[in-house]
Design an enzyme around this catalytic site. Structure first.
Site, PDB file in Angstrom:
ATOM      1  N   TYR A   1       0.844  -1.193   0.000  1.00  0.00           N
ATOM      2  CA  TYR A   1       0.000   0.000   0.000  1.00  0.00           C
ATOM      3  C   TYR A   1       0.875   1.237   0.000  1.00  0.00           C
ATOM      4  CZ  TYR A   1      -3.303   3.551   1.545  1.00  0.00           C
ATOM      5  OH  TYR A   1      -4.066   4.681   1.626  1.00  0.00           O
TER       6      TYR A   1
ATOM      7  N   GLU B   1      -3.258   7.540  -4.317  1.00  0.00           N
ATOM      8  CA  GLU B   1      -3.220   6.242  -3.631  1.00  0.00           C
ATOM      9  C   GLU B   1      -2.978   5.113  -4.631  1.00  0.00           C
ATOM     10  OE1 GLU B   1      -6.064   4.593  -0.258  1.00  0.00           O
ATOM     11  OE2 GLU B   1      -6.886   4.125  -2.228  1.00  0.00           O
TER      12      GLU B   1
END
Ligand code: GDP
Ligand code: MN
Length: 393
Positions: free
Chosen positions: A108, A196
């Site tokens: 992530y 993101e």
């Protein structure tokens, strides 16, 4: 402002961040064609303004081009409901057809503005993929953070800390740090509020790749981001505005009251909205006709207003100057008749050719009443919206 995954990936690749090969399409047959070009297995991804697609059936794999077409047909034209959408879901009008990736690890990586420190913060975790929100809740220590001081920019030591913290293999450290730097460059250059990559994957072949991407932009900076203008997909969150744009209706804005408003000029429009509020009413929307009305656009705008189920009455406040009164009247009457509505309309019409305009209203047979001035039209509309007054007067 949001954009779709496929658009975000295009921007990432412009900044040198690797993404899977792929193509966005709107037709099942196109999905087959792209799958054929890509060869091998493909992944078909619904392009919607919501995450959680994986768990909601919005991401499908296909082993053959024929299967890609079938999966595409299953997604296109449907609404997708995920953990992040309303129960009505979001429409799937585009799908991204991508080469399937063999994943070794899902990481992530993101950047947001931290409100407390007012700095961009880069967040990284070795536990990327579909569970990151839960992990952030249950074991926040698994999400590493690096606060970025804009004057000194993103520093290599910060990259090393995050990369080692994610337990990357030695050979992945340098590419990961480079990728982080590129993401920060993009974040900065494009005035992002969120960048993101989840998951950021390490493939079986040992390559770093942005498998999913989400970019949001600061609305206040869009004026200086000309290449981003026009990327917003109104259909996703504002279906009525999307339909308005489709019908060539400009200057339509949806609000959350129950009085539809058709007014000419920005100033008068604001006055009407304020006046309604002062009188205890609330505008459901407004359409600013502008100074030179085209009856067809007025008619379409009226249809948009009348089709909105929250609208209980339509207020029309027009001062016909250059645009003549009968053109406004004809447009409104046409829109009314075409939309098959019985909605009450309160009209204040003045200015050029007002008598001709009034005649058109009077002969139309629509459910309308006349008002004397701005105050009167607002008051009548509020009363009707509150059910204190019938449509006819
Ligand atoms: P989201 O659920 O909306 O965030 O959609 P993502 O694009 O992040 O995809 C969700 C999950 O689908 C990923 O975490 C992967 O596990 C899986 N996935 C997506 N693309 C591929 C692919 O090309 N190959 C494999 N094996 N899995 C994929
Ligand atoms: Mn994702």
């Amino acid at each position: 402002m949001k954009i779709h995954e496929y658009q975000a990936k295009f921007l990432l690749s412009q900044y040198g961040i690797p993404v899977p090969r792929g193509q966005v399409v709107t037709e099942p047959a196109e999905a087959k064609k792209i799958a054929l070009e890509l060869g091998n297995k493909v992944v078909i991804k619904a392009q919607v303004y919501a995450g959680g697609r994986g768990k909601a059936g919005g991401i499908k794999t296909a082993n053959t081009p024929e299967e890609a077409e079938i999966r595409a047909r299953e997604l296109l034209g449907r609404r997708l409901v995920t953990q992040q959408t309303t129960p009505e879901g979001v429409p799937v009008s585009k799908i991204l057809v991508e080469e399937a990736i063999n994943i070794r690890r899902e990481l992530y990586l993101s950047i947001v503005i931290d409100r407390k420190t007012r700095l961009p913060v880069m967040m990284a975790s070795e536990a990327g993929g579909m569970e990151i929100e839960e992990i952030a809740q249950v074991s926040p220590e698994k999400v590493l953070k690096a606060y970025i001081d804009p004057p000194t920019s993103f520093q290599p030591f910060q990259g090393r800390r995050l990369a080692y913290g994610m337990n990357l293999n030695p050979e992945d450290i340098r590419p990961a740090i480079e990728l982080m730097g590129k993401l920060y460059q993009l974040f900065l250059a494009k005035d992002c509020s969120l960048a993101e990559i989840n998951p950021l994957v390490i493939t079986m072949e040992g390559k770093l790749l942005a498998l999913d991407a989400k970019l949001n932009f600061d609305d206040n900076a869009i004026f200086r981001q000309q290449d981003l203008e026009g990327l917003y997909d109104w259909e996703q969150e504002h279906p009525i505005e999307a339909r308005a744009a489709q019908l060539g209706v400009r200057n339509y804005v949806k609000l959350d009251g129950n009085i539809g408003c058709m007014v000419n000029g920005a100033g008068p429009t604001m006055s009407v909205i304020d006046l309604l509020a002062q009188m205890g009413g609330k505008a459901a929307n407004f359409y600013d006709t502008g100074p030179a009305p085209v009856p067809e656009e007025i008619a379409n705008a009226f249809k948009i207003i009348a089709d909105d189920p929250s609208v209980k009455v339509v207020l029309v406040n027009i001062f016909a100057g250059m645009g003549r009164g009968e053109r406004y009247a004809q447009g409104i009457v046409d829109g009314y008749l075409q939309s098959n509505t019985k909605l009450p309309v309160v009209v204040k019409l003045s200015g050029t050719n007002v008598e001709e305009g009034k005649r058109i209203f009077a002969e139309s047979g629509i459910n309308y009443s006349e008002a004397a001035d701005l105050h009167d039209v607002a008051q009548k509309a509020v009363e009707i919206a509150k059910g204190k007054r019938g449509g006819k007067s």
